[in-house]
Scaffold this motif. Structure first.
Motif, PDB file in Angstrom:
ATOM      1  N   SER A   1      36.859 -37.344  15.527  1.00 53.95           N
ATOM      2  CA  SER A   1      36.262 -36.379  14.642  1.00 53.95           C
ATOM      3  C   SER A   1      34.860 -36.027  15.131  1.00 53.95           C
ATOM      4  O   SER A   1      34.374 -36.617  16.082  1.00 53.95           O
ATOM      5  N   VAL A   2      34.252 -35.072  14.385  1.00 52.73           N
ATOM      6  CA  VAL A   2      32.832 -34.795  14.574  1.00 52.73           C
ATOM      7  C   VAL A   2      32.186 -35.107  13.216  1.00 52.73           C
ATOM      8  O   VAL A   2      32.888 -35.218  12.210  1.00 52.73           O
ATOM      9  N   ASN A   3      30.869 -35.277  13.187  1.00 59.08           N
ATOM     10  CA  ASN A   3      30.211 -35.423  11.885  1.00 59.08           C
ATOM     11  C   ASN A   3      28.884 -34.664  11.911  1.00 59.08           C
ATOM     12  O   ASN A   3      28.580 -34.002  12.905  1.00 59.08           O
ATOM     13  N   GLY A   4      28.112 -34.781  10.838  1.00 58.73           N
ATOM     14  CA  GLY A   4      26.902 -33.964  10.722  1.00 58.73           C
ATOM     15  C   GLY A   4      25.705 -34.471  11.503  1.00 58.73           C
ATOM     16  O   GLY A   4      24.625 -33.878  11.424  1.00 58.73           O
ATOM     17  N   LYS A   5      25.852 -35.563  12.262  1.00 57.69           N
ATOM     18  CA  LYS A   5      24.712 -36.046  13.055  1.00 57.69           C
ATOM     19  C   LYS A   5      24.521 -35.114  14.246  1.00 57.69           C
ATOM     20  O   LYS A   5      25.495 -34.777  14.932  1.00 57.69           O
ATOM     21  N   GLU A   6      23.265 -34.759  14.506  1.00 51.85           N
ATOM     22  CA  GLU A   6      22.982 -33.803  15.593  1.00 51.85           C
ATOM     23  C   GLU A   6      23.568 -34.285  16.915  1.00 51.85           C
ATOM     24  O   GLU A   6      24.212 -33.529  17.651  1.00 51.85           O
ATOM     25  N   GLU A   7      23.329 -35.562  17.205  1.00 50.74           N
ATOM     26  CA  GLU A   7      23.791 -36.144  18.474  1.00 50.74           C
ATOM     27  C   GLU A   7      25.305 -36.011  18.622  1.00 50.74           C
ATOM     28  O   GLU A   7      25.823 -35.692  19.683  1.00 50.74           O
TER      29      GLU A   7
END
Ligand code: B1M
Length: 804
Positions: free
Chosen positions: A412-418
């Motif tokens: 997945s992706v998440n809301g952390k910039e990195e």
């Protein structure tokens, strides 16, 4: 003007067939047409000028087979250079005033990719990349990938084009009459994968005429958000007295193409059998039509090598069982590299009716990059469900996505910039539907409002990478209600808002909600309904849970997704209450398949290692030939019938053959001691006939003959009649055996028999293979028809005895 700018407001006309025109100019059978670019440039220029004069905008260079598999790099360079120069010269010499462009043509390599063939995916990418680089070097305006009948090879070519150039890429596939690619992909699956990877235009060419291709083209028009192209044959090729003829003439061809242009086709030309007259007629009938606008279809979907799964109507089930978390046996399988165990987990979930398989193999003590690559590769070889690649390891994610044959779900992706910085470029490059978790640097927010705010941030960032909203699916994270009584509400309220206000699809790992509670499925299945009612599109869940499956089928029936409640009835009538049958969920009847034995199932499902192991076990109490006759042949028959009925595609046929081979290896080893006496007997020349590559049966015949003391000279498969004769004469062999499995190769068998009888009259010819009958064998003049391998041995013994 740039090609894509021109395409925005205009129809784009391609060229037509080159093969027949080149033959008329003297191209000999077997000769490489690509060499004519520098050997006879004047001919190529003349033909391409004819197309430009007829109204073509985009000439496709004469480089269909120009790749490093067929030519040394130095010659390839020369071919591409001249090919593009010729096309440019033709454009300059043409009197046509239309916009003119030149595309580098890329055709299939002719090799089948692993696991079905022996050609490695990365090798294929590298082969295509060499040609693409030359196309860039010599100034092509675009890359035209065409006549691809395998989705995996298409992906390799597109990836090479994208990695080695910035040119627009047009991709065209060749479909069979059943509306699928040779390796099984549907148009929707191809649209999903190719658009995901950034193809600039997609469509179909070759194989059929415009009428027959119409239903396929219409599916493209329904699904595609990029311009659709059409380059049909002048009908279906027919053989008349050794000459290929095409039935559709320019007038009918152009009428049919014009109809499809009215429906939305934006790029059109012709393929085999078409000439400049076909293009001229097409231009005349379409040039005054207003091009149909290309619209965004906003379809949220993933795909496998056969089909696409769309989100938004009936709920989607994502099987969660390929995951080591909390599973001791699964962890052991990963550590011991027991891939079959993992494949069986996948098959079992497929049988329960899931639509997508989650694949998570993260374990600290293993190399996750290698394992994820391997497991996803093996899974897609035997299971045609789309995969959800589930890992936090970015390198592992990239390797798996690269080799995935379709449009994957990315978890997945998440809301952390990195995290977004690492994942979004992969989504953009390889295509995919990415699961976005509503958490960020501050963790998982407690309230729905905060989770939705993270979702909005993710959407905005994705947009800056060129990733559309439709390719993001939000997971608002189910947290345990045992720890927080408001957890379920926070999750479902954010689902609802994301669905209604942001207009996005959602997915949830639903099981987490019941963490820490007894009889978890009671809670999980009720939460599943809550979530569905609030807009959940897909659930990552355990399909072996009876409670979950009951809920799923009942929900679908109640919401009108199940016509006549047919699926529910199937499910419920097979339902065995947990008190008597344990908690296992019944299977939907539609996916059930009965197998006589575990070995049969392993062969049909293409499980190589398991087929070998089960055969070895069976051999402890069963005679080898009995296993062949009662297990392996019937299993291959199931696959063969499925293939005929178009429920099984070539990849599955190949995997079943591989599994049968691994079973056969064990049988061979068991028989190596021999049971028919080892007294040396005469020589026996054996072959599968010309044009036929089926050799499993022939190999059994060989094994038995050797077992009975015959000196077998095995010429292999696809053997020319002359070669059989040569060997028979060389050995003065008293017997030869021929195998054929296809109606289309029986004539080659007849030809071989005639040749042997005429030139080596002392040699008896025995024939066999599933396609033959006694009657057929008599008609083609065989000395003996053997219905199975043992009968061939008995006959060989008779002939051997008569020699004394
Ligand atoms: Co294909 N295939 N296949 N295939 N394949 C068939 C034959 C097919 C009937 C499937 C179907 O549509 N129902 C069909 C032919 C239809 C027709 O007749 N026109 C078919 C097709 C169409 C194709 C392709 C064209 C598919 C494609 O590419 N689109 C392609 C053809 C390639 C080519 O040959 N040019 C193709 C490819 C393949 C695989 C490569 C995937 C694989 C073969 C792998 C290999 O052999 N190395 C394969 C397989 C496995 C099959 C089926 C499923 C199984 C064949 C088999 O091995 N049977 C088959 C369907 C079927 O037969 N049920 C099918 C088990 C074997 C032990 O039996 O060979 O009959 P058999 O041998 C028996 C007896 O017949 C006898 O003894 C053996 C043991 O008792 N026997 C002899 C055999 N040879 C003998 C010689 C003798 C005596 C006895 O004396 C010399």
């Amino acid at each position: 003007m740039k090609l894509l700018d021109y395409l925005k407001n205009n129809l784009l006309y391609l060229d037509g067939g080159m093969g027949t025109l080149l033959q008329a100019e003297g191209l000999q059978p077997g000769e490489h047409p690509e060499r004519w670019n520098y050997e006879h440039p004047e001919v190529i220029v003349k033909l391409q000028k004819m197309y430009f004069d007829a109204g073509t905008n985009l000439i496709i260079s004469n480089t269909f087979g120009a790749n490093v598999l067929h030519f040394e790099l130095e010659e390839l360079d020369k071919i591409v250079k001249h090919a593009l120069e010729n096309a440019r010269t033709a454009a300059a010499e043409s009197t046509g005033t239309q916009e003119k462009f030149v595309a580098l043509d890329i055709g299939p390599t002719g090799r089948l990719l692993k696991p079905y063939g022996d050609f490695d995916f990365e090798e294929a990418v590298a082969v295509f990349a060499e040609t693409v680089k030359l196309g860039v070097k010599y100034g092509a305006d675009a890359i035209f990938i065409e006549t691809m009948n395998d989705s995996y090879e298409t992906k390799a070519a597109l990836l090479a084009a994208k990695e080695s150039s910035d040119l627009p890429v047009l991709v065209s596939n060749a479909y069979s009459e059943d509306g699928k690619l040779m390796t099984g992909a549907s148009p929707a699956a191809m649209v999903a994968m190719l658009e995901g990877m950034g193809a600039d235009a997609i469509g179909v060419n070759c194989s059929l005429g415009p009428k027959a291709l119409a239903p396929i083209v219409e599916q493209y028009l329904e699904k595609a958000s990029v311009p659709v192209l059409l380059k049909p044959n002048a009908g279906l090729p027919r053989d008349v007295d050794g000459k290929t003829v095409f039935d559709v003439l320019p007038d009918e061809f152009s009428d049919d193409v014009a109809e499809l242009v009215k429906k939305g086709v934006r790029i059109c030309g012709g393929c085999c059998g078409t000439t400049p007259d076909y293009i001229r007629a097409t231009v005349a009938k379409t040039k005054d039509l207003t091009p149909v606008e290309v619209t965004k279809k906003n379809i949220t979907c993933v795909s496998s090598y056969t089909h696409a799964v769309e989100f938004g109507a009936s709920p989607i089930l994502i099987g969660e069982r390929i995951n080591p978390t909390g599973k001791k046996r699964f962890k052991q399988a990963l550590v011991e590299n027991d891939i079959d165990y993992i494949l069986n987990e996948g098959l079992a979930q497929q049988e329960k009716g899931v639509h997508i398989l989650d694949v998570n193999v993260g374990l600290p003590e293993i190399d996750e990059v290698e394992m994820l690559k391997k497991v996803s590769f093996e899974l897609q070889a035997i299971i045609d469900l789309p995969l959800q690649i589930d890992t936090t390891d970015v390198a592992a994610m990239e390797q798996a996505l690269r080799r995935y044959n379709g449009k994957a779900m990315i978890n997945s992706v998440n809301g952390k910039e990195e995290n977004m910085k690492a994942i979004f470029p992969l989504v953009k490059k390889y295509g995919g539907l990415v699961v976005a978790l509503t958490l960020d640097e501050n963790g998982i927010p407690d309230t729905a409002a905060e989770r939705v705010a993270i979702a909005e941030k993710i959407l905005k960032t994705a947009e800056s990478y060129g990733i559309e909203k439709k390719d993001i699916i939000f997971d608002t994270l189910a947290m345990a209600i045992s720890a927080d009584p408001n957890a379920a509400f926070a999750t479902v309220n954010s689902l609802k808002e994301i669905k209604e206000r942001l207009g996005c699809h959602t997915s949830l790992g639903v099981s987490n909600i019941s963490f820490g509670l007894p009889n978890r499925d009671f809670v999980t299945s009720t939460f599943f309904v809550m979530a569905l009612e609030n807009g959940l599109s897909a659930a990552i869940m355990n399909p072996h849970s009876a409670d979950m499956m009951k809920t799923y089928y009942a929900y679908r029936a109640l919401h009108g997704y199940d016509e006549n409640c047919a699926d529910y009835i199937n499910f419920a009538s097979n339902f065995v209450p947990a008190a008597t049958a344990g908690a296992a969920a019944p299977q939907p009847a539609a996916t059930q398949q009965e197998f006589k034995s575990a070995l049969q199932k392993a062969v049909v499902k293409g499980l190589k290692e398991q087929a070998g192991e089960l055969t070895a076990k069976l051999l402890e109490e069963t005679a080898p030939l009995e296993i062949v006759q009662n297990e392996i042949i019937p299993a291959l028959d199931i696959v063969g019938k499925g293939y005929e009925a178009k429920t099984v595609y070539l990849p599955q046929l190949l995997m079943a053959a591989e599994a049968a081979k691994s079973a056969f290896e064990k049988i061979k080893a068991a028989m190596s001691t021999g049971n028919g006496g080892t007294a040396a007997k005469c020589s026996f020349v054996l072959a599968t006939v010309k044009g036929d590559i089926h050799d499993i049966g022939k190999n059994i015949v060989k094994l038995l003959l050797e077992n009975y003391g015959f000196d077998v000279v095995d010429l292999g498969r696809d053997v020319a009649p002359e070669l059989v004769l040569e060997e028979v004469k060389k050995l003065h062999a008293p017997m030869c055996g021929l195998s054929a499995l296809m109606t289309t190769t029986v004539p080659a068998m007849e030809e071989t028999i005639k040749l042997v009888h005429a030139e080596a009259p002392w040699c008896k010819v025995v024939v066999g293979g599933a396609v033959l009958t006694q009657d057929y064998a008599d008609r083609i003049g065989a000395d003996k028809y053997a219905k199975d391998a043992m009968e061939a041995v008995r006959y060989a013994d008779e002939v051997n005895a008569s020699l004394k």
